[in-house]
Scaffold this motif. Structure first.
Motif, PDB file in Angstrom:
ATOM      1  N   GLY A   8      29.891  12.363  29.550  1.00  0.00           N
ATOM      2  CA  GLY A   8      28.990  11.639  28.654  1.00  0.00           C
ATOM      3  C   GLY A   8      28.926  10.173  29.037  1.00  0.00           C
ATOM      4  O   GLY A   8      29.927   9.460  28.967  1.00  0.00           O
ATOM      5  N   GLY A  10      27.118   7.706  27.551  1.00  0.00           N
ATOM      6  CA  GLY A  10      26.605   6.808  26.518  1.00  0.00           C
ATOM      7  C   GLY A  10      27.492   5.569  26.458  1.00  0.00           C
ATOM      8  O   GLY A  10      28.335   5.335  27.334  1.00  0.00           O
ATOM      9  N   MET A  12      29.993   4.914  24.633  1.00  0.00           N
ATOM     10  CA  MET A  12      31.442   5.196  24.558  1.00  0.00           C
ATOM     11  C   MET A  12      32.005   5.520  25.937  1.00  0.00           C
ATOM     12  O   MET A  12      33.040   4.989  26.342  1.00  0.00           O
ATOM     13  CB  MET A  12      31.736   6.393  23.645  1.00  0.00           C
ATOM     14  N   GLY A  13      31.320   6.422  26.649  1.00  0.00           N
ATOM     15  CA  GLY A  13      31.806   6.833  27.957  1.00  0.00           C
ATOM     16  C   GLY A  13      31.798   5.675  28.941  1.00  0.00           C
ATOM     17  O   GLY A  13      32.777   5.446  29.669  1.00  0.00           O
ATOM     18  N   ARG A  32      24.634  14.688  31.817  1.00  0.00           N
ATOM     19  CA  ARG A  32      23.691  15.790  32.119  1.00  0.00           C
ATOM     20  C   ARG A  32      22.283  15.269  32.372  1.00  0.00           C
ATOM     21  O   ARG A  32      21.423  16.006  32.835  1.00  0.00           O
ATOM     22  CB  ARG A  32      23.670  16.795  30.983  1.00  0.00           C
ATOM     23  N   GLY A  45      20.891  -1.715  17.442  1.00  0.00           N
ATOM     24  CA  GLY A  45      21.697  -2.828  17.963  1.00  0.00           C
ATOM     25  C   GLY A  45      22.191  -3.794  16.906  1.00  0.00           C
ATOM     26  O   GLY A  45      22.547  -4.939  17.209  1.00  0.00           O
ATOM     27  N   ALA A 201      33.019  12.333  25.760  1.00  0.00           N
ATOM     28  CA  ALA A 201      32.315  11.264  25.034  1.00  0.00           C
ATOM     29  C   ALA A 201      30.841  11.647  25.020  1.00  0.00           C
ATOM     30  O   ALA A 201      29.981  10.887  25.463  1.00  0.00           O
ATOM     31  CB  ALA A 201      32.552   9.917  25.722  1.00  0.00           C
ATOM     32  N   GLY A 300      16.578   9.269  17.793  1.00  0.00           N
ATOM     33  CA  GLY A 300      17.843   9.531  18.471  1.00  0.00           C
ATOM     34  C   GLY A 300      18.737  10.346  17.562  1.00  0.00           C
ATOM     35  O   GLY A 300      18.496  10.451  16.349  1.00  0.00           O
ATOM     36  N   ARG A 329      26.590   5.834  12.489  1.00  0.00           N
ATOM     37  CA  ARG A 329      25.666   4.690  12.491  1.00  0.00           C
ATOM     38  C   ARG A 329      26.289   3.434  13.080  1.00  0.00           C
ATOM     39  O   ARG A 329      25.629   2.382  13.122  1.00  0.00           O
ATOM     40  CB  ARG A 329      25.204   4.383  11.060  1.00  0.00           C
ATOM     41  N   LEU A 332      27.381   1.578  18.307  1.00  0.00           N
ATOM     42  CA  LEU A 332      27.198   0.428  19.200  1.00  0.00           C
ATOM     43  C   LEU A 332      28.211  -0.641  18.822  1.00  0.00           C
ATOM     44  O   LEU A 332      28.915  -1.182  19.674  1.00  0.00           O
ATOM     45  CB  LEU A 332      25.764  -0.089  19.106  1.00  0.00           C
ATOM     46  N   HIS A 333      28.297  -0.932  17.545  1.00  0.00           N
ATOM     47  CA  HIS A 333      29.244  -1.944  17.075  1.00  0.00           C
ATOM     48  C   HIS A 333      30.672  -1.608  17.511  1.00  0.00           C
ATOM     49  O   HIS A 333      31.381  -2.435  18.072  1.00  0.00           O
ATOM     50  CB  HIS A 333      29.140  -2.033  15.548  1.00  0.00           C
TER      51      HIS A 333
HETATM   52  C1  LIG Z   1      18.080   5.512  15.341  1.00  0.00           C
HETATM   53  C2  LIG Z   1      19.500   5.034  15.533  1.00  0.00           C
HETATM   54  C3  LIG Z   1      19.847   3.739  15.158  1.00  0.00           C
HETATM   55  C4  LIG Z   1      21.156   3.280  15.364  1.00  0.00           C
HETATM   56  N1  LIG Z   1      21.443   1.968  15.083  1.00  0.00           N
HETATM   57  C5  LIG Z   1      22.696   1.506  15.306  1.00  0.00           C
HETATM   58  C6  LIG Z   1      22.991   0.137  15.077  1.00  0.00           C
HETATM   59  O1  LIG Z   1      22.126  -0.647  14.713  1.00  0.00           O
HETATM   60  N2  LIG Z   1      24.277  -0.281  15.266  1.00  0.00           N
HETATM   61  C7  LIG Z   1      25.265   0.572  15.696  1.00  0.00           C
HETATM   62  O2  LIG Z   1      26.411   0.133  15.844  1.00  0.00           O
HETATM   63  N3  LIG Z   1      24.999   1.874  15.940  1.00  0.00           N
HETATM   64  C8  LIG Z   1      23.740   2.352  15.762  1.00  0.00           C
HETATM   65  N4  LIG Z   1      23.447   3.669  15.986  1.00  0.00           N
HETATM   66  C9  LIG Z   1      24.548   4.588  16.341  1.00  0.00           C
HETATM   67  C10 LIG Z   1      24.888   4.522  17.813  1.00  0.00           C
HETATM   68  O3  LIG Z   1      23.715   4.471  18.575  1.00  0.00           O
HETATM   69  C11 LIG Z   1      25.741   5.744  18.200  1.00  0.00           C
HETATM   70  O4  LIG Z   1      26.833   5.905  17.312  1.00  0.00           O
HETATM   71  C12 LIG Z   1      26.296   5.577  19.617  1.00  0.00           C
HETATM   72  O5  LIG Z   1      25.278   5.211  20.513  1.00  0.00           O
HETATM   73  C13 LIG Z   1      26.961   6.862  20.097  1.00  0.00           C
HETATM   74  O6  LIG Z   1      27.317   6.665  21.445  1.00  0.00           O
HETATM   75  P1  LIG Z   1      27.903   7.862  22.306  1.00  0.00           P
HETATM   76  O7  LIG Z   1      28.199   7.319  23.642  1.00  0.00           O
HETATM   77  O8  LIG Z   1      28.982   8.517  21.524  1.00  0.00           O
HETATM   78  O9  LIG Z   1      26.685   8.925  22.356  1.00  0.00           O
HETATM   79  P2  LIG Z   1      25.312   8.959  23.194  1.00  0.00           P
HETATM   80  O10 LIG Z   1      24.752   7.611  23.398  1.00  0.00           O
HETATM   81  O11 LIG Z   1      24.434   9.962  22.533  1.00  0.00           O
HETATM   82  O12 LIG Z   1      25.762   9.479  24.619  1.00  0.00           O
HETATM   83  C14 LIG Z   1      26.196  10.812  24.845  1.00  0.00           C
HETATM   84  C15 LIG Z   1      25.931  11.139  26.307  1.00  0.00           C
HETATM   85  O13 LIG Z   1      26.514  12.407  26.613  1.00  0.00           O
HETATM   86  C16 LIG Z   1      25.650  13.086  27.499  1.00  0.00           C
HETATM   87  N5  LIG Z   1      25.941  14.519  27.411  1.00  0.00           N
HETATM   88  C17 LIG Z   1      25.780  15.337  26.328  1.00  0.00           C
HETATM   89  N6  LIG Z   1      26.173  16.592  26.626  1.00  0.00           N
HETATM   90  C18 LIG Z   1      26.617  16.578  27.912  1.00  0.00           C
HETATM   91  C19 LIG Z   1      27.152  17.565  28.775  1.00  0.00           C
HETATM   92  N7  LIG Z   1      27.320  18.852  28.404  1.00  0.00           N
HETATM   93  N8  LIG Z   1      27.489  17.208  30.046  1.00  0.00           N
HETATM   94  C20 LIG Z   1      27.334  15.930  30.463  1.00  0.00           C
HETATM   95  N9  LIG Z   1      26.822  14.956  29.673  1.00  0.00           N
HETATM   96  C21 LIG Z   1      26.470  15.267  28.408  1.00  0.00           C
HETATM   97  C22 LIG Z   1      24.253  12.710  27.014  1.00  0.00           C
HETATM   98  O14 LIG Z   1      23.274  12.904  28.041  1.00  0.00           O
HETATM   99  C23 LIG Z   1      24.458  11.233  26.625  1.00  0.00           C
HETATM  100  O15 LIG Z   1      24.134  10.359  27.701  1.00  0.00           O
HETATM  101  C24 LIG Z   1      22.143   4.151  15.870  1.00  0.00           C
HETATM  102  C25 LIG Z   1      21.781   5.441  16.261  1.00  0.00           C
HETATM  103  C26 LIG Z   1      20.474   5.881  16.115  1.00  0.00           C
HETATM  104  C27 LIG Z   1      20.094   7.260  16.580  1.00  0.00           C
END
Ligand SMILES: Cc1cc2nc3c(=O)[nH]c(=O)nc-3n(C[C@H](O)[C@H](O)[C@H](O)COP(=O)(O)OP(=O)(O)OC[C@H]3O[C@@H](n4cnc5c(N)ncnc54)[C@H](O)[C@@H]3O)c2cc1C
Length: 370
Positions: A8, A10, A12-13, A32, A45, A201, A300, A329, A332-333
């Motif tokens: 992953g 994103g 976090m990763g 992926r 953000g 992640a 998203g 939610r 990012l923070h």
């Molecule tokens: C509309 C919206 C508004 C938001 N606003 C805010 C905000 O203002 N402030 C804030 O702090 N947070 C906000 N958030 C929350 C924040 O965006 C998320 O909590 C955070 O981005 C999660 O990050 P992540 O890396 O865990 O997940 P993601 O960013 O979803 O990344 C997960 C990654 O894993 C990959 N993946 C999935 N399955 C597989 C697999 N089987 N094999 C390989 N790769 C895989 C995906 O392709 C993706 O790139 C918001 C979210 C949304 C949707």
């Protein structure tokens, strides 16, 4: 072979990969699709100035540390990549539909050391002349910040590459090979990838990824729709927020209006009702937005845990498999502190803040596969 393989790419990763690579570990990130194009791209953000509510809540120290780390992380990314992530202190105005909540809201911030000031109707007009006058009560958080998250994840990707992280795109993790309570390799259609340790992640998809080894996480996607408007010049300077919805001003006249909370599974679409509701909300809060141009809309999937806090740490009964998911939610923070703490845990160090309250608990599934 890599020391750590992260599934992953994103926020976090990528943040964890960067933190690990800085200490000399050989790290790969597997995505992926393209990294940083899911929730971490879709988000608004908004970076609140800390925690509101019970200071003994386990999330309070993480939110405080995350806030402290943002300027440091921003400077380091700019130094290493030349990319500006758009982090800036813009302040946030919270509008309350119920004025009776004002004192308890202010106390909830102040008890955590966060500046929060009530706003009279005149003070609100002075700060934001374009905001609606029809506001029952409001207060300002002068230290709230924002980041241009698409720029931030791009900077993280570049910083990772510069630190030697291998980023493997368009390759999906479909399972794991395990032996003696350890993961040996991640399975993909293009072959297995082995490493010393593994981090899931995968955002909202983390539960799907772990299903392949019979681990059921109480984690689900919650769709958030977003609308992007543009005005010839900026109408407002602060983030304006009412409950779960907000208007976020960028410096170039663009404004984000967000967001919905919809339990519709892994369906990433915009709906007429969702977009219309957000536009109407924005127009009520900032009447001048009626003349704004509609530039784009998207949605998203936020990773939501039923227990309300993220999963951070080692997987039970699997000594080299870690999980960082479920930030809903606030991902990012919280990404700055999450990356730091997860890197410490994966290196076998005691994390600088306890992860005990975020330990992974799961339900077992019968269809175990390895
Ligand atoms: C509309 C919206 C508004 C938001 N606003 C805010 C905000 O203002 N402030 C804030 O702090 N947070 C906000 N958030 C929350 C924040 O965006 C998320 O909590 C955070 O981005 C999660 O990050 P992540 O890396 O865990 O997940 P993601 O960013 O979803 O990344 C997960 C990654 O894993 C990959 N993946 C999935 N399955 C597989 C697999 N089987 N094999 C390989 N790769 C895989 C995906 O392709 C993706 O790139 C918001 C979210 C949304 C949707």
């Amino acid at each position: 072979m890599h020391d750590v393989l992260i599934i992953g790419g994103g926020v976090m990763g990528l943040t964890t990969a960067w933190e690990l690579a800085k200490t000399g570990l050989r790290v790969a990130v597997l995505d992926r699709a393209q990294p940083g194009r899911e929730a971490s791209w879709a988000g608004a953000g908004i970076l609140p100035p800390g925690h509101r509510g019970d200071p003994n809540d386990p999330l309070a120290p993480l939110l405080r540390r995350a806030t402290e780390l943002w300027p440091e992380v921003t400077d380091a990314l700019r130094d290493q990549t030349g990319i500006d992530n758009g982090f800036r202190r813009c302040g946030e105005i919270q509008v309350l539909e119920d004025p009776a909540r004002l004192e308890s809201d202010l106390d909830g911030w102040r008890i955590n050391g966060v500046r929060a000031e009530p706003l009279s109707a005149e003070a609100l007009r002075d700060l934001e002349p374009a905001a609606s006058r029809d506001v029952p009560a409001a207060y300002v958080l002068p230290d709230a910040c924002q980041v241009r998250n698409p720029w931030h994840v791009r900077a993280l990707g570049e910083a990772c590459r510069a630190a030697g992280v291998e980023i493997v795109c368009d390759r999906e993790a479909v399972g794991f090979h395990m032996s003696n309570g350890r993961v040996d390799a991640v399975r993909t259609a293009a072959g297995d990838l082995s490493a010393g340790a593994f981090l899931v992640a995968g955002g909202a998809w983390s539960g799907e990824i772990l299903k392949s080894i019979g681990r059921a996480l109480e984690l689900e996607p919650v769709r958030g729709q977003m609308v992007l408007l543009k005005t010839p010049s900026p109408l407002i300077r602060h983030i304006l927020e009412i409950g779960a919805r907000y208007v976020v001003p960028r410096t170039d006249g663009r404004l984000l209006i967000g967001s919905t909370e919809e339990w519709v599974g892994f369906v990433k679409q915009n709906t007429a009702g969702g977009v219309a509701g957000l536009v109407e909300f924005g127009r009520r809060l900032v009447p001048g937005l009626s003349e704004a141009t509609l530039e784009a809309c998207w949605s998203g999937l936020r990773p939501h845990t039923r227990r309300g806090t993220p999963f951070l740490g080692a997987m039970p009964e699997c000594s080299n498999l870690f999980l960082a998911a479920g930030h809903f939610r606030a991902g990012l923070h919280l990404s700055t502190v999450t990356g730091r703490l997860m890197a410490q845990a994966i290196r076998g160090e005691e994390p600088e803040l306890s992860l005990r309250a975020f330990a992974v608990n799961l339900n077992r599934q019968p269809d175990r596969q390895s």
